[in-house]
Write a protein that holds these residues in place. Structure first.
Motif, mmCIF file in Angstrom:
data_model
loop_
_atom_site.group_PDB
_atom_site.id
_atom_site.type_symbol
_atom_site.label_atom_id
_atom_site.label_comp_id
_atom_site.label_asym_id
_atom_site.label_seq_id
_atom_site.Cartn_x
_atom_site.Cartn_y
_atom_site.Cartn_z
ATOM 1 N N SER A 82 34.262 21.825 47.484
ATOM 2 C CA SER A 82 33.187 20.840 47.302
ATOM 3 C C SER A 82 32.057 21.038 48.304
ATOM 4 O O SER A 82 30.944 20.555 48.095
ATOM 5 C CB SER A 82 33.750 19.422 47.444
ATOM 6 N N THR A 83 32.310 21.748 49.407
ATOM 7 C CA THR A 83 31.293 21.911 50.450
ATOM 8 C C THR A 83 30.499 23.209 50.316
ATOM 9 O O THR A 83 29.579 23.449 51.090
ATOM 10 C CB THR A 83 31.948 21.876 51.841
ATOM 11 N N ILE A 84 30.859 24.048 49.345
ATOM 12 C CA ILE A 84 30.169 25.331 49.197
ATOM 13 C C ILE A 84 28.960 25.186 48.288
ATOM 14 O O ILE A 84 29.053 24.613 47.196
ATOM 15 C CB ILE A 84 31.138 26.396 48.628
ATOM 16 N N ASN A 85 27.844 25.691 48.750
ATOM 17 C CA ASN A 85 26.620 25.700 47.953
ATOM 18 C C ASN A 85 26.695 26.853 46.957
ATOM 19 O O ASN A 85 26.601 28.023 47.336
ATOM 20 C CB ASN A 85 25.401 25.846 48.871
ATOM 21 N N LEU A 86 26.856 26.532 45.694
ATOM 22 C CA LEU A 86 27.054 27.568 44.686
ATOM 23 C C LEU A 86 25.832 28.470 44.543
ATOM 24 O O LEU A 86 25.948 29.619 44.121
ATOM 25 C CB LEU A 86 27.378 26.924 43.333
ATOM 26 N N LYS A 87 24.667 27.959 44.919
ATOM 27 C CA LYS A 87 23.451 28.768 44.795
ATOM 28 C C LYS A 87 23.464 29.956 45.756
ATOM 29 O O LYS A 87 22.777 30.950 45.516
ATOM 30 C CB LYS A 87 22.218 27.894 45.055
ATOM 31 N N THR A 88 24.218 29.847 46.833
ATOM 32 C CA THR A 88 24.281 30.939 47.815
ATOM 33 C C THR A 88 25.561 31.764 47.678
ATOM 34 O O THR A 88 25.785 32.672 48.462
ATOM 35 C CB THR A 88 24.192 30.376 49.248
ATOM 36 N N LEU A 89 26.386 31.446 46.678
ATOM 37 C CA LEU A 89 27.650 32.152 46.507
ATOM 38 C C LEU A 89 27.412 33.448 45.735
ATOM 39 O O LEU A 89 27.748 33.580 44.565
ATOM 40 C CB LEU A 89 28.653 31.267 45.764
ATOM 41 N N ASP A 90 26.807 34.417 46.425
ATOM 42 C CA ASP A 90 26.442 35.672 45.771
ATOM 43 C C ASP A 90 27.256 36.859 46.280
ATOM 44 O O ASP A 90 27.007 38.001 45.911
ATOM 45 C CB ASP A 90 24.948 35.959 45.948
ATOM 46 N N SER A 91 28.232 36.618 47.136
ATOM 47 C CA SER A 91 29.110 37.675 47.623
ATOM 48 C C SER A 91 30.460 37.055 47.981
ATOM 49 O O SER A 91 30.547 35.845 48.219
ATOM 50 C CB SER A 91 28.502 38.369 48.852
ATOM 51 N N PRO A 92 31.535 37.851 48.002
ATOM 52 C CA PRO A 92 32.861 37.311 48.310
ATOM 53 C C PRO A 92 32.857 36.512 49.610
ATOM 54 O O PRO A 92 32.276 36.932 50.611
ATOM 55 C CB PRO A 92 33.732 38.564 48.410
ATOM 56 N N ASN A 93 33.524 35.373 49.581
ATOM 57 C CA ASN A 93 33.490 34.478 50.734
ATOM 58 C C ASN A 93 34.865 33.998 51.174
ATOM 59 O O ASN A 93 34.975 33.135 52.037
ATOM 60 C CB ASN A 93 32.628 33.250 50.398
ATOM 61 N N HIS A 94 35.939 34.551 50.574
ATOM 62 C CA HIS A 94 37.269 34.034 50.894
ATOM 63 C C HIS A 94 38.316 35.143 50.777
ATOM 64 O O HIS A 94 38.111 36.131 50.068
ATOM 65 C CB HIS A 94 37.614 32.884 49.945
ATOM 66 N N SER A 95 39.417 34.948 51.498
ATOM 67 C CA SER A 95 40.546 35.880 51.446
ATOM 68 C C SER A 95 41.841 35.079 51.410
ATOM 69 O O SER A 95 41.945 34.013 52.022
ATOM 70 C CB SER A 95 40.550 36.800 52.675
ATOM 71 N N TRP A 96 42.831 35.620 50.692
ATOM 72 C CA TRP A 96 44.138 34.981 50.606
ATOM 73 C C TRP A 96 45.197 36.079 50.441
ATOM 74 O O TRP A 96 44.916 37.230 50.745
ATOM 75 C CB TRP A 96 44.179 33.954 49.476
ATOM 76 N N ASN A 97 46.397 35.742 50.003
ATOM 77 C CA ASN A 97 47.482 36.734 49.946
ATOM 78 C C ASN A 97 48.223 36.723 48.616
ATOM 79 O O ASN A 97 48.269 35.702 47.929
ATOM 80 C CB ASN A 97 48.508 36.477 51.047
ATOM 81 N N VAL A 98 48.809 37.882 48.318
ATOM 82 C CA VAL A 98 49.883 37.970 47.317
ATOM 83 C C VAL A 98 51.093 38.541 48.036
ATOM 84 O O VAL A 98 50.965 39.396 48.909
ATOM 85 C CB VAL A 98 49.503 38.847 46.108
ATOM 86 N N VAL A 99 52.269 38.047 47.660
ATOM 87 C CA VAL A 99 53.505 38.510 48.285
ATOM 88 C C VAL A 99 54.501 38.850 47.185
ATOM 89 O O VAL A 99 54.571 38.174 46.159
ATOM 90 C CB VAL A 99 54.085 37.439 49.242
ATOM 91 N N LYS A 100 55.264 39.904 47.392
ATOM 92 C CA LYS A 100 56.243 40.348 46.396
ATOM 93 C C LYS A 100 57.632 39.889 46.812
ATOM 94 O O LYS A 100 58.161 40.302 47.843
ATOM 95 C CB LYS A 100 56.207 41.866 46.248
#
Length: 338
Positions: A151-169
């Protein structure tokens, strides 16, 4: 023999297609959580030793990974100042590739220095640490880069990756988790980070995860069939962290902004992962004139699905917030015309 082979095929297909925490309902994570809390004063200066302390007393990879994940989410704080600094500089240098590359290189060193010294970081630090500790425990784990929407991210400036998370096997199957969002939230009064572990971001259901996570590489949606487009992601409703505690998926409305006619019903449908009482479902409806809290009359829970119908009697533009008790779940906008 053919029936047996078909059974094995269907078993593998289903097993690989429904990765979520319910796969481990037969396992109690109580011991793993106790161990994670026991070693809360450990530092990050000797990662193999930390991993040994967290995992050596546990029997399964799921428990071992849980202890690692729980420890990180209970001991590493989210550094909002560092995040804002990076966001400003990435925006500042976005049209200058050389300066942006230099900043990214410098910032990476800053991130890991803060992580090691203060146990404070941003999403890349969280995801990196989860991957490193899991790998040291002989658990296959990867960092995933993409877009995260809050809710706090300005979608107008979301023009490049801004987050990281994980996958685990685990047990031959990939699972999603987000240690950054699982760890806690800013205090609403001081805006300082406060630990508040969110179970929903541990081995999350891919359907709800995809609403506010959009990986660069499509296979890491871990979804069956067609994956959401970036436009779908940008148009989706705002789903808050508390939604992960109650729901496994979101069906309607599929967009944040909705238009209906006066006296026409709008439907809200979400898939439940745990029991919810109809009396606890409420909507907060805001307009330019007032804000009101209502308990909709048309609420039904059937086959693990929550459905709400609401009729707007007057024209106007409304913000609609869905709550379960006092927990904010989702936000939509509704334009009501004649």
């Amino acid at each position: 023999m053919r029936i047996f082979i078909l059974y094995i095929f269907l078993y593998i297909f289903v097993f690989q297609g429904t990765a979520q925490i319910s796969d481990f309902s037969h396992i109690s994570f109580e011991k793993a959580d106790e161990i994670a809390l026991k070693y809360k004063d450990e530092t990050l200066h000797n990662l193999p030793d930390l991993v040994y302390k967290l995992t050596s007393q546990l029997d399964t990879d799921a428990e071992r990974f849980r202890a690692i994940f729980k420890w990180i989410c209970s001991n590493v704080s989210n550094n909002y100042g560092l995040y804002e600094r990076n966001k400003r500089n990435r925006q500042r240098y976005k049209d200058n590739p050389a300066r942006l590359k230099a900043w990214n290189s410098k910032f990476q060193k800053i991130v890991f220095k803060r992580l090691l010294k203060n146990r404070s970081t941003i999403c890349t630090g969280y995801a990196y640490l989860v991957k490193e500790l899991a790998n040291l425990a002989d658990i296959e784990c990867e960092m995933i880069h993409g877009y995260g929407r809050t809710s706090t991210i300005n979608l107008k400036t979301l023009d490049s990756p801004n987050h990281s998370w994980n996958v685990v096997k685990l047990d031959g199957k990939w699972y999603l988790c987000d240690p950054t969002w699982a760890s806690g939230n800013p205090n609403p009064e001081s805006n300082q980070f406060q630990f508040d572990f969110n179970e929903g971001f541990f081995l999350s259901d891919p359907k709800i995860f995809a609403i506010n996570h959009h990986p660069i590489i499509k296979k890491w949606f871990l979804l069956e069939g067609e994956t959401p487009s970036f436009d779908d992601f940008m148009d989706a409703p705002i789903i808050y962290n508390k939604a992960y505690a109650y729901f496994s998926g979101h069906t309607y409305p599929q967009k944040m902004h909705n238009a209906i006619q006066r006296n026409q019903n709008i439907n809200f449908t979400l898939q439940l992962q745990k029991e919810v009482a109809e009396k606890d479902v409420n909507l907060v409806i805001e307009s330019s004139f007032r804000e009101r809290k209502i308990y909709p009359k048309e609420v039904s829970i059937k086959d693990n699905s929550l459905s709400i119908d609401y009729k707007f009697e007057f024209t106007g533009f409304y913000d609609v917030h869905l709550y379960i008790k006092e927990d904010l779940i989702a936000t939509y906008t509704v334009e009501v015309t004649r």
